[in-house]
Design an enzyme around this catalytic site. Structure first.
Site, PDB file in Angstrom:
ATOM      1  N   VAL A   2     -31.387   6.828 -31.501  1.00 15.22           N
ATOM      2  CA  VAL A   2     -31.266   7.613 -32.745  1.00 15.22           C
ATOM      3  C   VAL A   2     -30.172   7.068 -33.656  1.00 15.22           C
ATOM      4  O   VAL A   2     -30.000   7.518 -34.783  1.00 15.22           O
ATOM      5  CB  VAL A   2     -30.996   9.115 -32.443  1.00 15.22           C
ATOM      6  N   GLY A   3     -29.429   6.107 -33.175  1.00 21.33           N
ATOM      7  CA  GLY A   3     -28.388   5.528 -34.023  1.00 21.33           C
ATOM      8  C   GLY A   3     -27.842   4.258 -33.393  1.00 21.33           C
ATOM      9  O   GLY A   3     -27.874   4.102 -32.174  1.00 21.33           O
TER      10      GLY A   3
ATOM     11  N   GLY B 292     -22.879  -0.758 -29.864  1.00 17.37           N
ATOM     12  CA  GLY B 292     -23.982  -0.295 -29.027  1.00 17.37           C
ATOM     13  C   GLY B 292     -24.872   0.669 -29.770  1.00 17.37           C
ATOM     14  O   GLY B 292     -25.075   0.553 -30.971  1.00 17.37           O
ATOM     15  N   ARG B 293     -25.416   1.617 -29.029  1.00 19.28           N
ATOM     16  CA  ARG B 293     -26.386   2.532 -29.626  1.00 19.28           C
ATOM     17  C   ARG B 293     -26.261   3.934 -29.047  1.00 19.28           C
ATOM     18  O   ARG B 293     -25.588   4.143 -28.043  1.00 19.28           O
ATOM     19  CB  ARG B 293     -27.793   2.005 -29.395  1.00 19.28           C
ATOM     20  N   VAL B 294     -26.924   4.866 -29.714  1.00 18.02           N
ATOM     21  CA  VAL B 294     -26.956   6.244 -29.221  1.00 18.02           C
ATOM     22  C   VAL B 294     -28.418   6.577 -28.935  1.00 18.02           C
ATOM     23  O   VAL B 294     -29.288   6.341 -29.772  1.00 18.02           O
ATOM     24  CB  VAL B 294     -26.379   7.220 -30.272  1.00 18.02           C
TER      25      VAL B 294
ATOM     26  N   LYS C 265     -24.091   7.905 -26.022  1.00 14.74           N
ATOM     27  CA  LYS C 265     -23.563   6.781 -26.805  1.00 14.74           C
ATOM     28  C   LYS C 265     -23.182   5.700 -25.808  1.00 14.74           C
ATOM     29  O   LYS C 265     -22.364   5.936 -24.924  1.00 14.74           O
ATOM     30  CB  LYS C 265     -22.352   7.254 -27.613  1.00 14.74           C
TER      31      LYS C 265
ATOM     32  N   ASP D 226     -12.734   9.434 -40.498  1.00 16.25           N
ATOM     33  CA  ASP D 226     -13.971   8.720 -40.852  1.00 16.25           C
ATOM     34  C   ASP D 226     -15.034   9.675 -41.372  1.00 16.25           C
ATOM     35  O   ASP D 226     -16.205   9.572 -41.004  1.00 16.25           O
ATOM     36  CB  ASP D 226     -14.490   7.905 -39.657  1.00 16.25           C
TER      37      ASP D 226
ATOM     38  N   LYS E 298     -17.781  11.037 -43.560  1.00 17.76           N
ATOM     39  CA  LYS E 298     -18.845  10.542 -44.454  1.00 17.76           C
ATOM     40  C   LYS E 298     -20.134  11.211 -43.974  1.00 17.76           C
ATOM     41  O   LYS E 298     -20.217  11.638 -42.810  1.00 17.76           O
ATOM     42  CB  LYS E 298     -18.967   9.017 -44.405  1.00 17.76           C
TER      43      LYS E 298
ATOM     44  N   ASN F 152     -21.763  10.599 -40.563  1.00 18.42           N
ATOM     45  CA  ASN F 152     -21.175  11.109 -39.316  1.00 18.42           C
ATOM     46  C   ASN F 152     -21.277  12.629 -39.216  1.00 18.42           C
ATOM     47  O   ASN F 152     -20.688  13.233 -38.326  1.00 18.42           O
ATOM     48  CB  ASN F 152     -19.702  10.688 -39.214  1.00 18.42           C
TER      49      ASN F 152
ATOM     50  N   ASP G 232     -18.761  11.075 -33.952  1.00 23.71           N
ATOM     51  CA  ASP G 232     -18.067   9.800 -34.137  1.00 23.71           C
ATOM     52  C   ASP G 232     -16.551   9.967 -34.331  1.00 23.71           C
ATOM     53  O   ASP G 232     -16.044   9.895 -35.457  1.00 23.71           O
ATOM     54  CB  ASP G 232     -18.676   9.034 -35.323  1.00 23.71           C
TER      55      ASP G 232
ATOM     56  N   THR H 125     -13.978   4.322 -44.059  1.00 22.12           N
ATOM     57  CA  THR H 125     -15.070   3.724 -44.823  1.00 22.12           C
ATOM     58  C   THR H 125     -14.588   3.608 -46.265  1.00 22.12           C
ATOM     59  O   THR H 125     -14.060   4.589 -46.807  1.00 22.12           O
ATOM     60  CB  THR H 125     -16.311   4.641 -44.713  1.00 22.12           C
TER      61      THR H 125
HETATM   62  N1  LIG Z   1     -24.647  13.792 -30.697  1.00 18.43           N
HETATM   63  C1  LIG Z   1     -25.547  13.112 -31.413  1.00 18.43           C
HETATM   64  N2  LIG Z   1     -26.798  13.579 -31.603  1.00 18.43           N
HETATM   65  C2  LIG Z   1     -27.708  12.870 -32.312  1.00 18.43           C
HETATM   66  N3  LIG Z   1     -27.450  11.670 -32.892  1.00 18.43           N
HETATM   67  C3  LIG Z   1     -26.242  11.158 -32.742  1.00 18.43           C
HETATM   68  C4  LIG Z   1     -25.210  11.827 -31.999  1.00 18.43           C
HETATM   69  N4  LIG Z   1     -24.095  11.079 -32.049  1.00 18.43           N
HETATM   70  C5  LIG Z   1     -24.387  10.001 -32.778  1.00 18.43           C
HETATM   71  N5  LIG Z   1     -25.685  10.031 -33.203  1.00 18.43           N
HETATM   72  C6  LIG Z   1     -26.372   9.023 -34.036  1.00 18.43           C
HETATM   73  O1  LIG Z   1     -25.875   7.737 -33.720  1.00 18.43           O
HETATM   74  C7  LIG Z   1     -25.226   7.160 -34.874  1.00 18.43           C
HETATM   75  C8  LIG Z   1     -24.065   6.316 -34.407  1.00 18.43           C
HETATM   76  O2  LIG Z   1     -23.148   7.105 -33.664  1.00 18.43           O
HETATM   77  P1  LIG Z   1     -21.601   7.051 -33.972  1.00 18.43           P
HETATM   78  O3  LIG Z   1     -20.890   7.878 -32.974  1.00 18.43           O
HETATM   79  O4  LIG Z   1     -21.412   7.409 -35.410  1.00 18.43           O
HETATM   80  O5  LIG Z   1     -21.318   5.518 -33.700  1.00 18.43           O
HETATM   81  P2  LIG Z   1     -20.376   4.487 -34.476  1.00 18.43           P
HETATM   82  O6  LIG Z   1     -18.999   4.769 -33.989  1.00 18.43           O
HETATM   83  O7  LIG Z   1     -20.852   3.169 -33.994  1.00 18.43           O
HETATM   84  O8  LIG Z   1     -20.571   4.742 -35.934  1.00 18.43           O
HETATM   85  C9  LIG Z   1     -24.861   8.356 -35.732  1.00 18.43           C
HETATM   86  O9  LIG Z   1     -24.702   8.016 -37.081  1.00 18.43           O
HETATM   87  C10 LIG Z   1     -26.049   9.264 -35.510  1.00 18.43           C
HETATM   88  O10 LIG Z   1     -27.147   8.824 -36.268  1.00 18.43           O
HETATM   89 MG   LIG Z   2     -20.552   6.521 -37.132  1.00 22.38          MG
END
Ligand SMILES: Nc1ncnc2c1ncn2[C@@H]1O[C@H](COP(=O)(O)OP(=O)(O)O)[C@@H](O)[C@H]1O
Ligand SMILES: [Mg+2]
Length: 469
Positions: free
Chosen positions: A162-163, A168-170, A188, A282, A284, A287, A300, A317
Site C-alpha cells: 500500500v506504500g 522498503g514498503r508497507v 512496514k 514531517d 504532509k 503521511n 510515519d 519535506t
Molecule cells: N498504518 C498504515 N496503514 C495503511 N497504509 C500505510 C500505513 N502506514 C503507512 N502506509 C502507507 O505506506 C506509505 C509509506 O509509509 P511511511 O511510513 O510514510 O514510509 P516512509 O517513511 O518511507 O515515508 C504511506 O504513505 C502510506 O501510503
Molecule cells: Mg511517509
C-alpha cells in the site's frame, strides 16, 4: 480510486543528484546554471525548467492556476545531519540558509570552509528519502534473529503493497494464527542494508520507540516490531481509507469545513505528542491516513524526535519546512504548527503556499514569508494560516503560553466541539465505505521486483529495535 491512478504516471521521483543540482541553480542565475549543467541538460532545458519553476511559483499570486496542473505526490523528504555544525558553530546561519538566494555558499561553518567544504556535495551526500521503491522479495531470507519473544514475518499472511518508502514498503497483512478474517494490519518493512547505507539506523529505532510511546486515536498504533537478518518490521494498525493527499488530489481542494475538521484532528495528535516532548517534523497529506470511518491517523514517525528544547537536524519535506529549520536556528514543536499552517493552506487552495519545483526557491519563499490568498479563503481561514505561518516561532499559534488552546479557540474553529472531536464523535467529511482490509484507496505498486535483501554485517546498530509480539 481512478483519479489516483494517474498519479503513478507522474514523475514521482528525482534522483538525489537532481536535487543537489537544483540546489546549485539559483533562480536568478540561469546563465551560470547553463554553464554548470552541460552534463545532463542543455542550456535551453535549464532555462525552460527555471521558467516553468517561476510560472509555477506565480500560482499563489494568481498568475497561473496551479490546480490546472496534475498534482504530484511529494516524493522528496530531506534529512541533513551535520553534527559538527550544531549549535552556533556557523554563527546561526545554517547550510541551507547559506545557499538560499546565493549561487555559492558563503556562510557555511568556518571549519568546513577551511577544509574545502562543498555545500552542494554535502547536500548531495546527506539528502535522503527519495521515495523510490527499491523493492524487496519478501519470500527471500527471513532468517529469524535470536531475539526471544519476537514475531517473525512468517507469522503473517502478506497481501498487497500500500506504500513504498525510502528503505522498503508497507504491506497489508494479517496474523496467520488469527486467520484471513482477522483485523488487518500494516507491516512496514525496511531493508537493513538500505537503512545502514542511508544512515537511518538510529532514526528507525527512534521511530519504533516513539510509536510505542504514542497513544492517540489520531495516530496509528504499533502492534509490535521485529527483525530478521535482512529487514526490520513495524506492525501497525491498518488504515483502509487511503491518505489525505488522495482526497486533495481527487477533489482539487477541500471545503473550509472539511479542512477545518482534518486540521483539528491533526492538532489533537500534535497536542498528544508535544505533551510527550515529541516533535513530528514531517507533516504532509501523504503521511495523514484515513481510517475505516474517515478519521485521521498520523503515520510515519521516521523524522520524529524527543526534543526537550531545540534540535538542529534539517529534515522534513521542502514545502513544509519552517524558516527556523531552513535557517538552522534550532527548532522545536513550532515546526509542527508551521507545517499545520501549510497543510491548512494546501487543503483549501489545492497547493502549498510556497510551492515550486525547485526546493531552493521554496526556501527563498519561506524565508520571504509572503503568503498570497486566493478568493476561496474566508477571513478566518486566512487569519489562522497567518498566525500559524508566523516566522517567529515564539509568536506562532500553538507555541505561545496557552499552547494548543490558542489554536483551538481561534474563530476559525468556532463552534467546533473539541470534546466530541477528541472522542471521534464528529462525522468525518469522507467515509471510505470499503472493507477494513480493502486496499483500493491506495495506489497500486508492483510487488517484489528483485531478489532478497542483503544481510548486513554489523547488526548491533539495530539493537533495541525489536519488541515482543
Ligand atoms: N498504518 C498504515 N496503514 C495503511 N497504509 C500505510 C500505513 N502506514 C503507512 N502506509 C502507507 O505506506 C506509505 C509509506 O509509509 P511511511 O511510513 O510514510 O514510509 P516512509 O517513511 O518511507 O515515508 C504511506 O504513505 C502510506 O501510503
Ligand atoms: Mg511517509
Amino acid at each position: 480510486m481512478p483519479p489516483r491512478a494517474s498519479l503513478t504516471q507522474q514523475p514521482r521521483t528525482q534522483s538525489l543528484g537532481d536535487v543537489a543540482q537544483q540546489a546549485r541553480t539559483s533562480s536568478h542565475d540561469v546563465a551560470k546554471a547553463q554553464k554548470q549543467q552541460p552534463r545532463t541538460r542543455s542550456s535551453n532545458e535549464v532555462a525552460t525548467s527555471l521558467r516553468e519553476s517561476r510560472q509555477l511559483s506565480e500560482t499563489v499570486t494568481g498568475g497561473v492556476d496551479r490546480n490546472s496542473l496534475p498534482k504530484t505526490r511529494r516524493s522528496k523528504t530531506i534529512c541533513l545531519n551535520v553534527p559538527d555544525c550544531q549549535g552556533d558553530a556557523d554563527g546561526g546561519a545554517g547550510p541551507l540558509a547559506a545557499s538560499v538566494g546565493k549561487a555559492e555558499p558563503s556562510a557555511v561553518p568556518v571549519e568546513k570552509k577551511r577544509s574545502g567544504f562543498d555545500l552542494f556535495r554535502w547536500f548531495e551526500e546527506y539528502t535522503c528519502g527519495s521515495h523510490v521503491c527499491r523493492s524487496s522479495n519478501i519470500g527471500g531470507g527471513s532468517e529469524k534473529l535470536n531475539i526471544s519473544g519476537q514475531a517473525a514475518i512468517d507469522d503473517f499472511i502478506l497481501y498487497n503493497t500500500v506504500g513504498v518508502g525510502a528503505c522498503g514498503r508497507v504491506m497489508l497483512a494479517k496474523w496467520k494464527s488469527a486467520g484471513a478474517k482477522s483485523e488487518p494490519l500494516a507491516v512496514k518493512m525496511l531493508r537493513k542494508h538500505d537503512v545502514v547505507q542511508q544512515k537511518f539506523a538510529e532514526r528507525v529505532k527512534v521511530e519504533r520507540q516513539i510509536l510505542s510511546m504514542c497513544s492517540s486515536p489520531f495516530i496509528v498504533s504499533l502492534t509490535c516490531a521485529f527483525e530478521d537478518a535482512r529487514r526490520l518490521y513495524l506492525v501497525m494498525e491498518y488504515a483502509n481509507g487511503g491518505d489525505l493527499f488522495g482526497q486533495i488530489s481527487q477533489k482539487g481542494k477541500l471545503s473550509n469545513n472539511d479542512a477545518r475538521f482534518y486540521a483539528a484532528e491533526v492538532s489533537l495528535a500534535f497536542e498528544h505528542i508535544h505533551r510527550l516532548n515529541i516533535v513530528y517534523r514531517d507533516l504532509k497529506p501523504e503521511n495523514l491516513l484515513l481510517d475505516f470511518e474517515g478519521h485521521i491517523k498520523v503515520t510515519d514517525f521516521g523524522f520524529a524526535k524527543v526534543v526537550a528544547d531545540s534540535t538542529w537536524t534539517l529534515c522534513g519535506t521542502p514545502d513544509y519546512l519552517a524558516p527556523e529549520t531552513i535557517q538552522y536556528r534550532g527548532h522545536g514543536r513550532g515546526v509542527d504548527w508551521w507545517a499545520l499552517g501549510v497543510l491548512v493552506f494546501e487543503m483549501i487552495a489545492g497547493s502549498t503556499p510556497f510551492a515550486d519545483d525547485n526546493p531552493m526557491i521554496i526556501y527563498q519563499k519561506v524565508l520571504a514569508g509572503r503568503v498570497s490568498f486566493t478568493k476561496q479563503f474566508d477571513l478566518k481561514a486566512k487569519d489562522i494560516i497567518k498566525r500559524l505561518l508566523k516566522k517567529d516561532a515564539k509568536k506562532r499559534v500553538g507555541c505561545c503560553e496557552a499552547g494548543p488552546e490558542d489554536y483551538k479557540s481561534h474563530d476559525w474553529n468556532g463552534g467546533l466541539d473539541w470534546e466530541r472531536l477528541s472522542k471521534r464523535r464528529i462525522k468525518p467529511p469522507f467515509f471510505p465505505g470499503v472493507a477494513k482490509d480493502n486496499t483500493s484507496l491506495y495506489e497500486k505498486y508492483p510487488e517484489s521486483l528483485e531478489g532478497s535483501a542483503p544481510v548486513v554485517g554489523d547488526n548491533s546498530v539495530f539493537e533495541g529495535f525489536s519488541t515482543s509480539a
